[in-house]
Enzyme design. Structure first.
Site, PDB file in Angstrom:
ATOM      1  N   VAL A  77       0.862  -1.178   0.000  1.00  9.53           N
ATOM      2  CA  VAL A  77       0.000   0.000   0.000  1.00  9.53           C
ATOM      3  C   VAL A  77       0.907   1.239   0.000  1.00  9.53           C
ATOM      4  O   VAL A  77       0.743   2.153  -0.789  1.00  9.53           O
ATOM      5  CB  VAL A  77      -0.923  -0.002   1.248  1.00  9.53           C
ATOM      6  CG1 VAL A  77      -1.840   1.212   1.224  1.00  9.53           C
ATOM      7  CG2 VAL A  77      -1.734  -1.289   1.296  1.00  9.53           C
ATOM      8  N   GLY A 156     -10.950   5.192   6.610  1.00  9.46           N
ATOM      9  CA  GLY A 156     -10.793   4.669   5.248  1.00  9.46           C
ATOM     10  C   GLY A 156     -11.145   3.192   5.258  1.00  9.46           C
ATOM     11  O   GLY A 156     -11.884   2.726   6.125  1.00  9.46           O
ATOM     12  N   ARG A 157     -10.565   2.474   4.292  1.00  4.59           N
ATOM     13  CA  ARG A 157     -10.896   1.051   4.179  1.00  4.59           C
ATOM     14  C   ARG A 157     -10.530   0.282   5.444  1.00  4.59           C
ATOM     15  O   ARG A 157     -11.294  -0.561   5.905  1.00  4.59           O
ATOM     16  CB  ARG A 157     -10.170   0.440   2.977  1.00  4.59           C
ATOM     17  CG  ARG A 157     -10.751   0.827   1.648  1.00  4.59           C
ATOM     18  CD  ARG A 157      -9.871   0.299   0.531  1.00  4.59           C
ATOM     19  NE  ARG A 157      -8.641   1.058   0.480  1.00  4.59           N
ATOM     20  CZ  ARG A 157      -8.357   1.971  -0.448  1.00  4.59           C
ATOM     21  NH1 ARG A 157      -9.198   2.184  -1.428  1.00  4.59           N
ATOM     22  NH2 ARG A 157      -7.220   2.634  -0.420  1.00  4.59           N
ATOM     23  N   ARG A 238       1.267   3.833  10.144  1.00  4.84           N
ATOM     24  CA  ARG A 238       2.659   4.216   9.902  1.00  4.84           C
ATOM     25  C   ARG A 238       3.259   4.744  11.192  1.00  4.84           C
ATOM     26  O   ARG A 238       2.588   5.511  11.912  1.00  4.84           O
ATOM     27  CB  ARG A 238       2.746   5.312   8.833  1.00  4.84           C
ATOM     28  CG  ARG A 238       2.201   4.927   7.495  1.00  4.84           C
ATOM     29  CD  ARG A 238       3.030   3.886   6.772  1.00  4.84           C
ATOM     30  NE  ARG A 238       2.285   3.355   5.648  1.00  4.84           N
ATOM     31  CZ  ARG A 238       2.387   2.126   5.175  1.00  4.84           C
ATOM     32  NH1 ARG A 238       3.217   1.270   5.717  1.00  4.84           N
ATOM     33  NH2 ARG A 238       1.682   1.739   4.144  1.00  4.84           N
ATOM     34  N   HIS A 286       5.418  -5.602  12.029  1.00  2.00           N
ATOM     35  CA  HIS A 286       4.766  -5.149  10.790  1.00  2.00           C
ATOM     36  C   HIS A 286       4.076  -6.323  10.071  1.00  2.00           C
ATOM     37  O   HIS A 286       4.439  -6.685   8.948  1.00  2.00           O
ATOM     38  CB  HIS A 286       5.792  -4.468   9.874  1.00  2.00           C
ATOM     39  CG  HIS A 286       5.175  -3.522   8.896  1.00  2.00           C
ATOM     40  ND1 HIS A 286       5.739  -2.337   8.550  1.00  2.00           N
ATOM     41  CD2 HIS A 286       4.024  -3.586   8.186  1.00  2.00           C
ATOM     42  CE1 HIS A 286       4.980  -1.705   7.672  1.00  2.00           C
ATOM     43  NE2 HIS A 286       3.931  -2.450   7.433  1.00  2.00           N
TER      44      HIS A 286
END
Ligand code: GLV
Length: 314
Positions: A77, A156-157, A238, A286
């Site tokens: 992404v 968002g998504r 992030r 992550h």
């Protein structure tokens, strides 16, 4: 002669299969990042670069590839590893895989939330270390989601996916902050609030927004000071959305109760990093899109993006 595509890592075969008949596909045959100099050699004369989030695609790589390069397709992404300005200047298209990984990221956010609020890793450590004695009324007490206010930074998504998954847990209210009202937020009864109110009112706060100039380090000392001392903060987006040293202080001083992070600065986080000394901070390496489904779809999506750019040119 077939156009050349370079793939910087071993990726799910489904994506390669979409490309291999029509194009000359070469893959860096390793799970590890290709060294920068090796990448410079490999990209000479390619038309498409199929890369990942840990490859730095800067002007040096674009120079080495030369004018044949038409598309940099990242199987991620995030695009912060690509010099977007330089690609634009040279007319090189950049593609990413935003849709196919949202469910995996939303699910991971919920998993990390539960891991953190219910202190599950402390429990597992206790089992492994032989600290599991007779049932104790006051041992490893966590927080339930029931009747708590869920805050979402960025509807968002992924943010919507988190809200949709946590609503059946019985959260009393879902609030979110974003630049505009998200149409589908109504589907989960989520209310748009100011950033200030998100901080003040959330019991469980999931950070799911994009990193922009406006959101960089938005969770800083001042933000943490407005949060409830019982609040739990989860960041699966992030690392740079948080001022990490301020987060450390907030967790250490009990300004907020706990944090769960799937993203850190740097990655990987050194094992002697201060955040790892905190019992109220859970850190994952992550893992947001680490499912076989998401990775397979990301590989297919990347390959399809390459074809979508190259086919009209042929
Ligand atoms: O962080 C992972 C991604 O951007 O795909």
């Amino acid at each position: 002669m077939k156009l050349k595509i370079y793939v910087t890592r071993i990726v799910p075969q489904e994506g390669i299969d979409i490309l291999k008949d029509k194009y000359d596909v070469e893959v860096w045959d390793s799970e590890d990042v290709i060294p920068y100099e090796a990448l410079r050699e490999k990209v000479v004369g390619i038309t498409a670069l199929f890369c990942t989030i840990s490859d730095e695609i800067d002007a040096g790589i674009l120079d080495a590839a030369g004018p044949s390069l038409k598309v940099v397709a990242t199987m991620s992404v995030g695009q912060h590893h690509i010099d977007l300005e330089e690609c634009k200047r040279r007319g090189i298209q950049v593609t990413n895989t935003p849709d196919v990984a949202s469910d995996s990221a939303a699910e991971l956010t919920v998993a990390l939330l539960l891991l953190t609020t219910r202190r599950l890793l402390e429990g597992f450590e206790a089992v492994k270390n032989g600290e599991w004695g007779k049932w104790k009324p006051m041992w490893i007490l966590g927080t339930e989601s029931l009747n708590r206010t869920l805050g979402i930074m960025g509807m968002g998504r992924v943010g919507f996916g988190v809200a949709r998954r946590l609503k059946p847990f019985g959260v009393s209210r879902i609030i979110y902050h974003d630049v505009t009202q998200a149409a589908f937020a109504d589907d989960v009864g989520a209310e748009l609030v100011s950033f200030e109110d998100l901080l003040k009112e959330s019991d469980l706060l999931c950070v799911c927004c994009a990193l922009t100039a406006q959101t960089r380090h938005i969770f800083d000392k001042s933000a943490f000071s407005k949060m409830k001392s019982s609040a739990v903060l989860i960041n699966t987006s992030r690392a740079a959305l948080l001022q990490q040293s301020d987060l450390y202080d907030a967790l250490k001083e009990g300004q907020i109760s706990a944090a769960g992070l799937d993203v850190t600065d740097p990655e990987p986080l050194p094992i002697n990093h201060p955040l790892l000394s905190l019992p109220n901070c859970v850190i994952l390496p992550h893992l947001g899109t680490n499912t076989t489904d998401a990775r397979s779809n990301m590989s297919i999506n990347t390959a399809m993006n390459i074809r979508a750019v190259l086919e009209p040119l042929q």
